[in-house]
Motif scaffolding. Structure first.
Motif, PDB file in Angstrom:
ATOM      1  N   VAL A 214      37.706  20.354  46.115  1.00 26.48           N
ATOM      2  CA  VAL A 214      38.134  21.749  46.094  1.00 26.48           C
ATOM      3  C   VAL A 214      37.030  22.611  45.499  1.00 26.48           C
ATOM      4  N   HIS A 215      36.738  23.731  46.135  1.00 30.32           N
ATOM      5  CA  HIS A 215      35.694  24.653  45.705  1.00 30.32           C
ATOM      6  C   HIS A 215      36.266  26.068  45.663  1.00 30.32           C
ATOM      7  N   GLU A 216      35.640  26.927  44.889  1.00 30.58           N
ATOM      8  CA  GLU A 216      36.013  28.337  44.862  1.00 30.58           C
ATOM      9  C   GLU A 216      34.772  29.178  45.128  1.00 30.58           C
ATOM     10  N   VAL A 217      34.936  30.185  45.997  1.00 26.39           N
ATOM     11  CA  VAL A 217      33.835  31.081  46.353  1.00 26.39           C
ATOM     12  C   VAL A 217      34.338  32.513  46.267  1.00 26.39           C
ATOM     13  N   LYS A 218      33.538  33.356  45.628  1.00 26.48           N
ATOM     14  CA  LYS A 218      33.864  34.785  45.617  1.00 26.48           C
ATOM     15  C   LYS A 218      33.259  35.449  46.852  1.00 26.48           C
ATOM     16  N   HIS A 219      31.970  35.673  46.827  1.00 27.36           N
ATOM     17  CA  HIS A 219      31.290  36.315  47.958  1.00 27.36           C
ATOM     18  C   HIS A 219      29.933  35.656  48.126  1.00 27.36           C
ATOM     19  N   LEU A 220      29.706  35.084  49.298  1.00 26.76           N
ATOM     20  CA  LEU A 220      28.470  34.349  49.561  1.00 26.76           C
ATOM     21  C   LEU A 220      27.800  34.915  50.805  1.00 26.76           C
ATOM     22  N   VAL A 221      26.547  35.369  50.662  1.00 29.92           N
ATOM     23  CA  VAL A 221      25.758  35.869  51.787  1.00 29.92           C
ATOM     24  C   VAL A 221      24.913  34.719  52.334  1.00 29.92           C
TER      25      VAL A 221
ATOM     26  N   ARG B 155      38.247  27.646  48.630  1.00 31.61           N
ATOM     27  CA  ARG B 155      39.193  28.734  48.360  1.00 31.61           C
ATOM     28  C   ARG B 155      38.424  30.029  48.089  1.00 31.61           C
ATOM     29  N   GLY B 156      38.740  31.053  48.870  1.00 31.19           N
ATOM     30  CA  GLY B 156      38.224  32.374  48.568  1.00 31.19           C
ATOM     31  C   GLY B 156      38.993  32.967  47.401  1.00 31.19           C
ATOM     32  N   VAL B 157      38.287  33.480  46.410  1.00 28.92           N
ATOM     33  CA  VAL B 157      38.916  34.054  45.221  1.00 28.92           C
ATOM     34  C   VAL B 157      38.301  35.423  44.944  1.00 28.92           C
ATOM     35  N   ILE B 158      38.934  36.168  44.054  1.00 29.57           N
ATOM     36  CA  ILE B 158      38.449  37.487  43.644  1.00 29.57           C
ATOM     37  C   ILE B 158      38.153  37.446  42.153  1.00 29.57           C
ATOM     38  N   GLY B 159      36.933  37.801  41.781  1.00 28.98           N
ATOM     39  CA  GLY B 159      36.564  37.844  40.374  1.00 28.98           C
ATOM     40  C   GLY B 159      36.931  39.186  39.759  1.00 28.98           C
ATOM     41  N   PRO B 160      37.316  39.209  38.490  1.00 31.31           N
ATOM     42  CA  PRO B 160      37.720  40.466  37.854  1.00 31.31           C
ATOM     43  C   PRO B 160      36.601  41.484  37.793  1.00 31.31           C
ATOM     44  N   GLU B 161      35.351  41.030  37.882  1.00 27.63           N
ATOM     45  CA  GLU B 161      34.213  41.941  37.797  1.00 27.63           C
ATOM     46  C   GLU B 161      33.795  42.494  39.152  1.00 27.63           C
ATOM     47  N   GLU B 162      34.395  42.031  40.234  1.00 28.89           N
ATOM     48  CA  GLU B 162      33.945  42.422  41.567  1.00 28.89           C
ATOM     49  C   GLU B 162      34.289  43.877  41.875  1.00 28.89           C
ATOM     50  N   GLN B 163      33.355  44.541  42.534  1.00 29.34           N
ATOM     51  CA  GLN B 163      33.583  45.910  42.978  1.00 29.34           C
ATOM     52  C   GLN B 163      34.471  45.906  44.213  1.00 29.34           C
ATOM     53  N   PHE B 164      35.239  46.975  44.377  1.00 29.92           N
ATOM     54  CA  PHE B 164      36.144  47.076  45.516  1.00 29.92           C
ATOM     55  C   PHE B 164      36.216  48.516  45.987  1.00 29.92           C
ATOM     56  N   GLN B 165      36.772  48.678  47.177  1.00 34.44           N
ATOM     57  CA  GLN B 165      37.086  49.999  47.715  1.00 34.44           C
ATOM     58  C   GLN B 165      38.576  50.065  47.986  1.00 34.44           C
TER      59      GLN B 165
ATOM     60  N   THR C 125      34.449  36.726  52.066  1.00 33.42           N
ATOM     61  CA  THR C 125      34.165  35.465  51.366  1.00 33.42           C
ATOM     62  C   THR C 125      32.818  34.916  51.811  1.00 33.42           C
ATOM     63  N   PHE C 126      32.596  34.821  53.126  1.00 34.24           N
ATOM     64  CA  PHE C 126      31.308  34.417  53.675  1.00 34.24           C
ATOM     65  C   PHE C 126      30.807  35.537  54.585  1.00 34.24           C
ATOM     66  N   LEU C 127      29.634  36.055  54.292  1.00 33.55           N
ATOM     67  CA  LEU C 127      28.989  37.039  55.148  1.00 33.55           C
ATOM     68  C   LEU C 127      27.780  36.376  55.799  1.00 33.55           C
ATOM     69  N   LEU C 128      27.849  36.171  57.119  1.00 38.00           N
ATOM     70  CA  LEU C 128      26.742  35.591  57.873  1.00 38.00           C
ATOM     71  C   LEU C 128      25.927  36.748  58.421  1.00 38.00           C
TER      72      LEU C 128
ATOM     73  N   ARG D 267      44.440  32.813  47.755  1.00 40.28           N
ATOM     74  CA  ARG D 267      44.326  33.393  46.413  1.00 40.28           C
ATOM     75  C   ARG D 267      43.802  34.833  46.428  1.00 40.28           C
ATOM     76  N   CYS D 268      43.670  35.392  47.600  1.00 42.27           N
ATOM     77  CA  CYS D 268      43.229  36.780  47.727  1.00 42.27           C
ATOM     78  C   CYS D 268      44.421  37.679  48.024  1.00 42.27           C
ATOM     79  N   THR D 269      44.445  38.850  47.427  1.00 43.19           N
ATOM     80  CA  THR D 269      45.500  39.804  47.709  1.00 43.19           C
ATOM     81  C   THR D 269      45.390  40.297  49.147  1.00 43.19           C
ATOM     82  N   THR D 270      46.508  40.771  49.699  1.00 45.05           N
ATOM     83  CA  THR D 270      46.524  41.212  51.089  1.00 45.05           C
ATOM     84  C   THR D 270      45.505  42.328  51.317  1.00 45.05           C
TER      85      THR D 270
END
Length: 480
Positions: free
Chosen positions: A171-178, A194-204, A217-220, A237-240
């Motif tokens: 099992v692995h956890e990834v926030k945002h990987l380019v 598992r895609g997760v959201i870190g408390p420090e991450e910026q959002f819109q 989660t993965f940006l190719l 584990r990500c909000t809608t």
């Protein structure tokens, strides 16, 4: 852009290669802590196969539609189904066991002609080649078993390669990987990322839903990128509406083999791309706007051999203003399950031209939607040309075909567009009721040059008398 990656519980076991002899199976054990299904056990060629759990859209249509409309709480509307995967070479025998006696069973797509042998709590059948199957026991289509039989992997990457981002079994956890030029992401069988959201991450804040949105989660992004494997990418584990599981932006990009589960929004947007291939992916989603594969302002894109069961659109082509046209798009050999929206479609966002789109040799095994199975949904200004729906088998459809130009919620352009040159050929469908519509907007924004050839609905040839049209439709031809 900051790249954040956290790996946990990673077991460096490597990936065993599948023997080439006939009738052999490769099985990857489930990682510790992953919930497994209590509704099914599966054995293939004598080997137990882990059976995983997936949230799916509920049986009740009103709850399905509410999940789409009530976006902030869409994660509350679900039931559960099961899925399992393995690699095979040569014909294999499959045994499925249930807790209760099996009185009836159906294996979809029906076009495969697989009839199981039922013995008490067991059903047995043979599988000659890799396929994506749905097994429904005792009439339970919601809580069905999705069985993903893959071909053997060819030359899987090895851990330690400097150009490979390697997720081994565990099992692995990834926030945002380019992922960028000349890189490969490999998700081994037995891995759950598992895609997760870190408390420090910026959002819109989305102007559409009012919810927080984050980078994928993965940006190719780049050229000559591969994303492959047999493991699972999980968005539970990500909000809608939080983030796409995989976003593609670039050229010469290939995706193959992985399973995507519970994306919080569109699973795979392909944006402003050239030469993208998506093969043998399996997508299971139930939340609002959990589209399968959205091909946006891209050229030379092929989607083939995939299984998609999601709440919203399954495979859809779009364009946006200033982002470029969509051309030479092919979707073929897929198994599709439509819950609310469209199975194979173009639109709604069509603000640059679309040309040369082929939907071919697909099975729509379920369509529970309030929209349409096959559609060009046009509420903007582009010209849509040379679209072909061919060799399709549709086992259920409440709304079969729609070519439509008008204003809608999604409209941004002041002008309406055009639909010119659409063919429906060699289609077999079961539909109740039979609904087919062709609707132009006005005298200068028409639906024209539409051809129906060998379209059979409920065992009878589709005829002009069955099709609802308006005054802004031109040159519709029929061939038995």
């Amino acid at each position: 852009m900051k790249t954040l990656i956290l790996l946990t519980c990673c077991l460096c076991l490597g990936f065993g290669e599948l023997p080439s002899a006939a009738g052999t199976v490769h099985v990857d054990p489930a990682p510790a802590g992953e919930e497994l299904s209590r509704a099914f056990t599966v054995v293939v060629e004598g080997k137990p196969i882990p059976v995983y759990v997936a949230k799916v859209a509920p049986r009740d249509p009103q709850r399905r539609w509410k999940a789409m409309d009530d976006k902030a709480n869409s994660a509350d509307y679900f039931e559960t189904a099961a899925f399992a995967y393995f690699d095979m070479a040569g014909a294999v025998t499959v045994k499925v066991t249930c807790p209760e006696a099996i009185k009836s069973a159906k294996i979809l797509p029906s076009s495969l002609g697989i009839t199981p042998v039922i013995e008490g709590r067991n059903l047995n059948f043979s599988l000659a080649s890799p396929k994506h199957l749905t097994i429904e026991v005792n009439g339970d289509w919601v809580g069905s078993l999705q069985l993903f039989a893959n071909p053997p992997e060819a030359n899987p990457p090895k851990a330690g390669d400097p150009n490979v981002v390697y997720f081994g079994p565990g099992v692995h956890e990834v926030k945002h990987l380019v992922v960028t030029n000349n890189q490969t992401v490999y998700v081994a069988g037995g891995a759950v990322v598992r895609g997760v959201i870190g408390p420090e991450e910026q959002f819109q804040i989305s102007s559409y839903s009012g919810l927080r949105t984050y980078s994928p989660t993965f940006l190719l992004r780049g050229t000559n990128i591969n994303f492959r494997g047999r493991g699972i990418i999980d968005g539970s584990r990500c909000t809608t509406h939080a983030r796409n599981l995989i976003q593609v932006q670039g050229s010469d990009i290939n995706l193959e083999g992985v399973i995507l589960r519970d994306s919080s929004t569109w699973n795979i947007p392909i944006r402003r791309c050239d030469r993208v291939a998506v093969r043998n992916l399996k997508l299971l989603g139930y939340r609002a706007n959990s589209d399968g594969i959205d091909i946006c302002s891209s050229r030379d894109v092929t989607v083939e051999g995939c299984f998609i069961r999601t709440l919203d659109d399954l495979i859809v082509v779009k364009t946006d203003k200033g982002q470029g046209e969509s051309k030479r798009i092919v979707a073929r050999d897929c198994v599709l399950w439509n819950e609310v929206a469209h199975a194979l479609s173009i639109g709604a966002e069509l603000r640059e031209n679309v040309d040369d789109v082929l939907f071919s040799n697909c099975d729509v095994i379920h369509d529970k939607g309030r929209e349409w199975t096959l559609r060009v949904y046009h509420c903007d200004s582009a010209r849509i040309t040379n679209v072909r729906f061919e060799n399709l088998r549709i086992e259920e459809s409440p709304r079969l075909i729609s070519l439509w130009i008008d204003k809608a919620f999604w409209t941004k352009d002041a002008e309406r567009g055009h639909i010119d040159g659409v063919q429906f050929k060699d289609i077999r469908a079961t539909a109740d009721p039979v609904r087919v519509e062709l609707k132009g907007f006005d005298e200068t924004h028409t639906v024209e040059n539409v051809r129906f050839e060998n379209v059979v609905v409920n065992g009878k040839a589709l005829t002009a008398e069955t099709v609802k049209t308006n005054a802004f439709v031109r040159n519709v031809t029929w061939r038995p």
